[in-house]
Design a protein around this motif. Structure first.
Motif, PDB file in Angstrom:
ATOM      1  N   PHE A 192       0.756  -1.120   0.123  1.00 31.98           N
ATOM      2  CA  PHE A 192       0.137   0.044   0.022  1.00 31.98           C
ATOM      3  C   PHE A 192       1.056   1.105  -0.143  1.00 31.98           C
ATOM      4  CE2 PHE A 192      -2.871   3.053   2.336  1.00 31.98           C
ATOM      5  CZ  PHE A 192      -3.863   3.213   1.338  1.00 31.98           C
ATOM      6  N   GLU A 193       0.355   2.269  -0.539  1.00 30.38           N
ATOM      7  CA  GLU A 193       0.735   3.734  -0.399  1.00 30.38           C
ATOM      8  C   GLU A 193       1.817   3.907   0.939  1.00 30.38           C
ATOM      9  OE1 GLU A 193      -1.486   3.379  -2.330  1.00 30.38           O
ATOM     10  OE2 GLU A 193      -0.355   4.264  -4.143  1.00 30.38           O
ATOM     11  N   GLY A 194       2.893   4.251   0.827  1.00 30.28           N
ATOM     12  CA  GLY A 194       3.806   4.391   1.805  1.00 30.28           C
ATOM     13  C   GLY A 194       4.899   3.200   1.918  1.00 30.28           C
ATOM     14  N   ASN A 195       4.740   2.068   1.011  1.00 30.68           N
ATOM     15  CA  ASN A 195       5.509   0.903   1.181  1.00 30.68           C
ATOM     16  C   ASN A 195       5.081   0.236   2.138  1.00 30.68           C
ATOM     17  OD1 ASN A 195       7.012  -0.797  -0.371  1.00 30.68           O
ATOM     18  ND2 ASN A 195       8.876  -0.102   0.671  1.00 30.68           N
ATOM     19  N   ILE A 196       3.750   0.207   2.642  1.00 31.96           N
ATOM     20  CA  ILE A 196       3.294  -0.765   3.867  1.00 31.96           C
ATOM     21  C   ILE A 196       2.606  -2.182   3.210  1.00 31.96           C
ATOM     22  CG2 ILE A 196       1.479  -0.770   5.471  1.00 31.96           C
ATOM     23  CD1 ILE A 196       1.466   2.426   5.385  1.00 31.96           C
ATOM     24  N   PRO A 197       3.014  -3.035   3.881  1.00 35.14           N
ATOM     25  CA  PRO A 197       2.938  -4.384   3.510  1.00 35.14           C
ATOM     26  C   PRO A 197       1.243  -4.538   3.501  1.00 35.14           C
ATOM     27  CG  PRO A 197       4.572  -4.622   5.101  1.00 35.14           C
ATOM     28  CD  PRO A 197       4.347  -3.203   5.058  1.00 35.14           C
ATOM     29  N   ALA A 198       0.846  -5.375   2.638  1.00 33.74           N
ATOM     30  CA  ALA A 198      -0.827  -5.388   2.549  1.00 33.74           C
ATOM     31  C   ALA A 198      -1.089  -6.743   2.035  1.00 33.74           C
ATOM     32  CB  ALA A 198      -1.214  -4.303   1.150  1.00 33.74           C
ATOM     33  N   ILE A 199      -2.417  -7.063   2.129  1.00 33.15           N
ATOM     34  CA  ILE A 199      -3.213  -8.083   1.840  1.00 33.15           C
ATOM     35  C   ILE A 199      -4.255  -7.416   1.035  1.00 33.15           C
ATOM     36  CG2 ILE A 199      -4.638  -9.995   2.188  1.00 33.15           C
ATOM     37  CD1 ILE A 199      -2.702 -10.878   4.383  1.00 33.15           C
ATOM     38  N   THR A 200      -4.408  -7.923  -0.357  1.00 35.09           N
ATOM     39  CA  THR A 200      -5.408  -7.680  -1.021  1.00 35.09           C
ATOM     40  C   THR A 200      -6.837  -8.183  -1.101  1.00 35.09           C
ATOM     41  OG1 THR A 200      -3.950  -6.298  -2.671  1.00 35.09           O
ATOM     42  CG2 THR A 200      -6.033  -6.930  -3.653  1.00 35.09           C
ATOM     43  N   THR A 201      -7.835  -7.625  -0.881  1.00 31.42           N
ATOM     44  CA  THR A 201      -8.936  -8.031  -0.922  1.00 31.42           C
ATOM     45  C   THR A 201     -10.161  -8.087  -1.769  1.00 31.42           C
ATOM     46  OG1 THR A 201     -10.187  -6.566   0.829  1.00 31.42           O
ATOM     47  CG2 THR A 201      -8.824  -8.270   1.972  1.00 31.42           C
ATOM     48  N   ALA A 272     -10.151   4.223   7.169  1.00 34.83           N
ATOM     49  CA  ALA A 272      -9.027   3.839   8.339  1.00 34.83           C
ATOM     50  C   ALA A 272      -7.576   3.618   7.616  1.00 34.83           C
ATOM     51  CB  ALA A 272      -9.404   2.662   9.024  1.00 34.83           C
ATOM     52  N   LEU A 273      -7.537   3.567   6.376  1.00 33.77           N
ATOM     53  CA  LEU A 273      -6.279   3.559   5.757  1.00 33.77           C
ATOM     54  C   LEU A 273      -5.296   4.650   5.876  1.00 33.77           C
ATOM     55  CD1 LEU A 273      -7.258   1.369   2.745  1.00 33.77           C
ATOM     56  CD2 LEU A 273      -5.746   0.579   4.660  1.00 33.77           C
ATOM     57  N   PRO A 274      -3.945   4.679   5.964  1.00 32.28           N
ATOM     58  CA  PRO A 274      -3.301   5.920   6.063  1.00 32.28           C
ATOM     59  C   PRO A 274      -3.305   6.522   4.601  1.00 32.28           C
ATOM     60  CG  PRO A 274      -1.957   3.766   6.456  1.00 32.28           C
ATOM     61  CD  PRO A 274      -3.348   3.516   6.507  1.00 32.28           C
ATOM     62  N   PHE A 275      -3.833   7.442   4.389  1.00 29.35           N
ATOM     63  CA  PHE A 275      -3.873   7.949   2.972  1.00 29.35           C
ATOM     64  C   PHE A 275      -4.411   9.528   2.808  1.00 29.35           C
ATOM     65  CE2 PHE A 275      -5.914   8.584  -1.170  1.00 29.35           C
ATOM     66  CZ  PHE A 275      -4.770   7.994  -2.150  1.00 29.35           C
ATOM     67  N   ASP A 276      -3.597  10.358   2.013  1.00 27.55           N
ATOM     68  CA  ASP A 276      -3.798  11.613   1.972  1.00 27.55           C
ATOM     69  C   ASP A 276      -3.955  11.911   0.391  1.00 27.55           C
ATOM     70  OD1 ASP A 276      -3.117  14.490   3.693  1.00 27.55           O
ATOM     71  OD2 ASP A 276      -2.748  14.537   1.551  1.00 27.55           O
ATOM     72  N   GLU A 277      -5.239  12.516   0.315  1.00 33.87           N
ATOM     73  CA  GLU A 277      -5.461  12.548  -1.221  1.00 33.87           C
ATOM     74  C   GLU A 277      -4.409  13.745  -1.823  1.00 33.87           C
ATOM     75  OE1 GLU A 277      -9.384  12.789  -2.444  1.00 33.87           O
ATOM     76  OE2 GLU A 277     -10.051  11.121  -1.402  1.00 33.87           O
ATOM     77  N   ALA A 278      -4.284  15.028  -1.083  1.00 35.34           N
ATOM     78  CA  ALA A 278      -3.605  15.986  -1.800  1.00 35.34           C
ATOM     79  C   ALA A 278      -2.117  15.287  -2.071  1.00 35.34           C
ATOM     80  CB  ALA A 278      -3.486  16.912  -0.936  1.00 35.34           C
ATOM     81  N   GLU A 279      -1.526  14.646  -0.954  1.00 38.62           N
ATOM     82  CA  GLU A 279      -0.363  14.147  -1.124  1.00 38.62           C
ATOM     83  C   GLU A 279      -0.131  13.182  -2.302  1.00 38.62           C
ATOM     84  OE1 GLU A 279       1.499  12.332   2.609  1.00 38.62           O
ATOM     85  OE2 GLU A 279       2.653  10.931   1.412  1.00 38.62           O
ATOM     86  N   GLY A 396       7.375  -6.973  11.148  1.00 33.13           N
ATOM     87  CA  GLY A 396       7.236  -6.321  12.482  1.00 33.13           C
ATOM     88  C   GLY A 396       5.724  -5.581  12.692  1.00 33.13           C
ATOM     89  N   GLU A 397       4.998  -5.566  11.875  1.00 34.64           N
ATOM     90  CA  GLU A 397       3.726  -4.677  11.701  1.00 34.64           C
ATOM     91  C   GLU A 397       2.689  -5.570  10.988  1.00 34.64           C
ATOM     92  OE1 GLU A 397       3.461  -0.884   9.712  1.00 34.64           O
ATOM     93  OE2 GLU A 397       4.958  -1.584   7.990  1.00 34.64           O
ATOM     94  N   PRO A 398       1.473  -5.373  11.431  1.00 31.54           N
ATOM     95  CA  PRO A 398       0.421  -6.316  10.692  1.00 31.54           C
ATOM     96  C   PRO A 398       0.057  -5.670   9.348  1.00 31.54           C
ATOM     97  CG  PRO A 398      -0.711  -4.859  12.442  1.00 31.54           C
ATOM     98  CD  PRO A 398       0.917  -4.616  12.746  1.00 31.54           C
ATOM     99  N   PRO A 399      -0.280  -6.252   8.200  1.00 29.65           N
ATOM    100  CA  PRO A 399      -0.401  -5.726   7.079  1.00 29.65           C
ATOM    101  C   PRO A 399      -1.930  -4.982   7.216  1.00 29.65           C
ATOM    102  CG  PRO A 399      -0.974  -8.066   6.989  1.00 29.65           C
ATOM    103  CD  PRO A 399      -0.443  -7.669   8.443  1.00 29.65           C
ATOM    104  N   VAL A 400      -1.868  -4.088   6.067  1.00 28.19           N
ATOM    105  CA  VAL A 400      -3.031  -3.459   5.834  1.00 28.19           C
ATOM    106  C   VAL A 400      -3.938  -4.122   4.805  1.00 28.19           C
ATOM    107  CG1 VAL A 400      -2.456  -1.213   6.468  1.00 28.19           C
ATOM    108  CG2 VAL A 400      -2.407  -1.760   4.118  1.00 28.19           C
ATOM    109  N   TYR A 401      -5.329  -4.155   4.818  1.00 26.83           N
ATOM    110  CA  TYR A 401      -6.014  -4.872   3.831  1.00 26.83           C
ATOM    111  C   TYR A 401      -6.786  -4.143   2.882  1.00 26.83           C
ATOM    112  CZ  TYR A 401      -5.972  -8.595   7.360  1.00 26.83           C
ATOM    113  OH  TYR A 401      -5.372  -9.660   8.226  1.00 26.83           O
ATOM    114  N   PRO A 429       6.464  -2.126  -4.406  1.00 24.33           N
ATOM    115  CA  PRO A 429       5.922  -0.968  -3.757  1.00 24.33           C
ATOM    116  C   PRO A 429       4.786  -0.482  -4.664  1.00 24.33           C
ATOM    117  CG  PRO A 429       8.046  -0.797  -4.837  1.00 24.33           C
ATOM    118  CD  PRO A 429       7.766  -2.086  -5.170  1.00 24.33           C
ATOM    119  N   PRO A 430       3.964   0.440  -3.979  1.00 24.13           N
ATOM    120  CA  PRO A 430       2.869   0.980  -4.677  1.00 24.13           C
ATOM    121  C   PRO A 430       3.151   2.059  -6.065  1.00 24.13           C
ATOM    122  CG  PRO A 430       3.078   1.992  -2.856  1.00 24.13           C
ATOM    123  CD  PRO A 430       4.057   0.956  -2.654  1.00 24.13           C
TER     124      PRO A 430
END
Ligand code: BES
Ligand code: MN
Ligand code: MN
Length: 465
Positions: A192-201, A272-279, A396-401, A429-430
């Motif tokens: 996911f954005e920010g190079n966060i480990p993800a599981i795609t649902t 809830a996902l860490p995401f900023d539209e302007a950025e 070291g951190e849970p993935p985002v879905y 990476p995204p």
């Protein structure tokens, strides 16, 4: 910065250290093969990639490896079935890649991969040769050091994903027994954005069509005929303009009939996902994000359908001016679909609508170029949770879905045709420039991905059967 990960046991790490250079060389060899599935002149290269992959699977210790004819670019199958009593997973990826144009926008030639800092640059370095190579190298390490895998594995790699997998769907149906498994791992998504480990649902489906507008049999002098005949390019422009409103809504009658509305829970998950539209707009390099009103960018990308022109041409394209009314104009148009839209039905609606608005004086032909169904997988499925534990232990951190906007044409078929649960994870990476010039893979993610695959398989091995 190098992606950080928790190391595996010392013997495996020592093996991975000792084989690092050979591993990178092998990855580069894979990327060097120009396996562009859409272009007929690269058919032999697709076959070469399949043969290369089969050889690499054999060298890793995989058995029953076969380059399988399916009617198009070949499939690659191989298995390792000696984990008695343990579950069996079917691992899917694709060795084909997208065309490379515009070539002049690449920093280095697309099929002469180079390492620049932490990046491996080249067409396919990410999508999807990274994920395939990660899985095969993780397998090789486990077999070399431990002498076995924690579970039974069947690999199925295809060469037509980027051109809608037309031959794989029937092949799946005809090979149900050979593909018997407890679950499918699709490794063709990323972080996911920010190079966060993800599981795609979630994946969107796709309807792809070509529109050809024909006026006169040959180009006409625009002085002698302007104002007298219909211009196919003008007509095509008007038809395209009628497909989508300024509010981002698709105007094809019936288009939204089967769309399952986002629930409050869906919308909370997106929010809830860490995401900023302007950025995000800044990262992409556009002045602002746009789309269907009433939905956030993540909702529009993962949970709403849309329509886009992928290419448009016709008439004079050279330097300077040429005064003609072109004989023809053309467009490639695709729709991203969501549950429960059906690509065949959407194609019919699209074709009929264009037929109804095609003006007098031209003939409009609409041809299907393929498609795929949308898919959703439940977050709470034990296999998804097992994969999440493997990723969490590695990073070291849970993935985002996440629900992705992209499509994997056969994604839904594993569930509907084979009746198997599906887990989607991968390591690019995204912002990997997939499908674009300067596609790249983060080599930190690549190395971390090998460790993650080992851990995910250990977790999946413990699932009750
Ligand atoms: N790996 C992508 C799918 C994808 C894209 C997953 C973005 C997650 C995020 C896949 O290779 C792809 O590009 N698929 C095509 C399918 C099309 C050609 C039918 C797509 O989505 O355009
Ligand atoms: Mn892909
Ligand atoms: Mn792709």
């Amino acid at each position: 910065m190098t992606t950080s990960f928790a190391a595996l046991e010392p013997a495996v790490e020592a093996h991975l250290d000792a084989t690092r250079d050979a591993r990178l060389a092998s990855y580069l060899d894979f990327v060097r093969i120009p396996s562009i599935s859409a272009l007929p002149e690269h058919a032999e290269d697709c076959r070469r990639a399949a043969v290369w992959l089969a050889d690499t699977l054999r060298a890793a210790g995989i058995e029953h490896v076969e380059v399988v004819e399916s009617g198009g670019h070949p499939l690659v199958y191989g298995d390792w079935l000696h984990a008695e009593g343990a579950p069996t997973i079917l691992v899917y990826g694709h060795y084909d890649v997208q065309p490379v144009d515009p070539l002049d926008q690449w920093t280095s030639p697309p099929f002469e991969p180079v390492v620049v800092g932490e990046r491996l640059l080249g067409r396919g370095s990410s999508d999807d040769k990274s994920n395939i190579h990660i899985h095969v190298m993780a397998t090789a390490a486990m077999l070399a050091v431990r002498g076995g895998l924690p579970l039974n594995v069947k690999f199925l790699f295809e060469g037509e994903e980027e051109s809608t997998s037309i031959h794989l769907d029937p092949w799946l149906a005809a090979n149900r027994e050979r593909l018997a498994a407890d679950l499918v791992v699709i490794s063709d998504t990323g972080f996911f954005e920010g190079n966060i480990p993800a599981i795609t649902t979630g994946l969107r489906g796709m309807m792809y069509a070509q529109v050809d507008v024909q006026g006169s049999p040959v180009d006409l002098h625009s002085g002698g005929y302007g104002g007298v005949v219909e211009n196919p390019a003008n007509a095509l422009a008007r038809m395209i303009a009628a497909l989508k409103g300024p509010d981002g809504r698709v105007l094809i009658p019936g288009f939204y009939d089967d769309v399952v509305a986002l629930t409050d829970a869906d919308r909370s998950a997106f929010a809830a996902l860490p995401f900023d539209e302007a950025e995000h707009a800044r990262t992409i390099g556009v002045p602002t994000l746009v789309g269907e009103v009433g939905f956030t960018a993540l909702e529009r990308r993962g949970g709403r359908p849309t329509l886009d022109v992928n290419g448009i041409w016709g008439g004079f394209q050279g330097e300077g001016s040429k005064t003609i009314i072109p004989a023809t104009a053309h467009a490639k148009i695709s729709c991203r679909l969501v549950t429960a839209q059906d690509p065949d039905r959407i194609f019919e609606l699209f074709r009929d609508f264009l037929g109804s608005i095609s003006p007098p004086g031209v003939t409009t032909t609409v041809t299907s170029l393929g498609g795929g169904r949308p898919s959703l997988t439940p977050i709470d499925h034990p296999a998804t949770q097992a994969a999440a534990r493997g990723l969490a232990a590695t990073f070291g951190e849970p993935p985002v879905y996440i629900r992705e906007g992209g499509s994997i044409p056969v994604g839904a078929s594993f569930e509907t045709t084979l009746g198997l649960p599906v887990v989607l994870y991968g390591f690019p990476p995204p912002n990997d420039n997939a499908h674009a010039p300067d596609e790249w893979m983060d080599l930190g993610n690549y190395e971390a991905g090998i460790r993650a695959v080992v851990r995910i398989w250990e977790e999946l091995a413990d699932l009750p059967r």
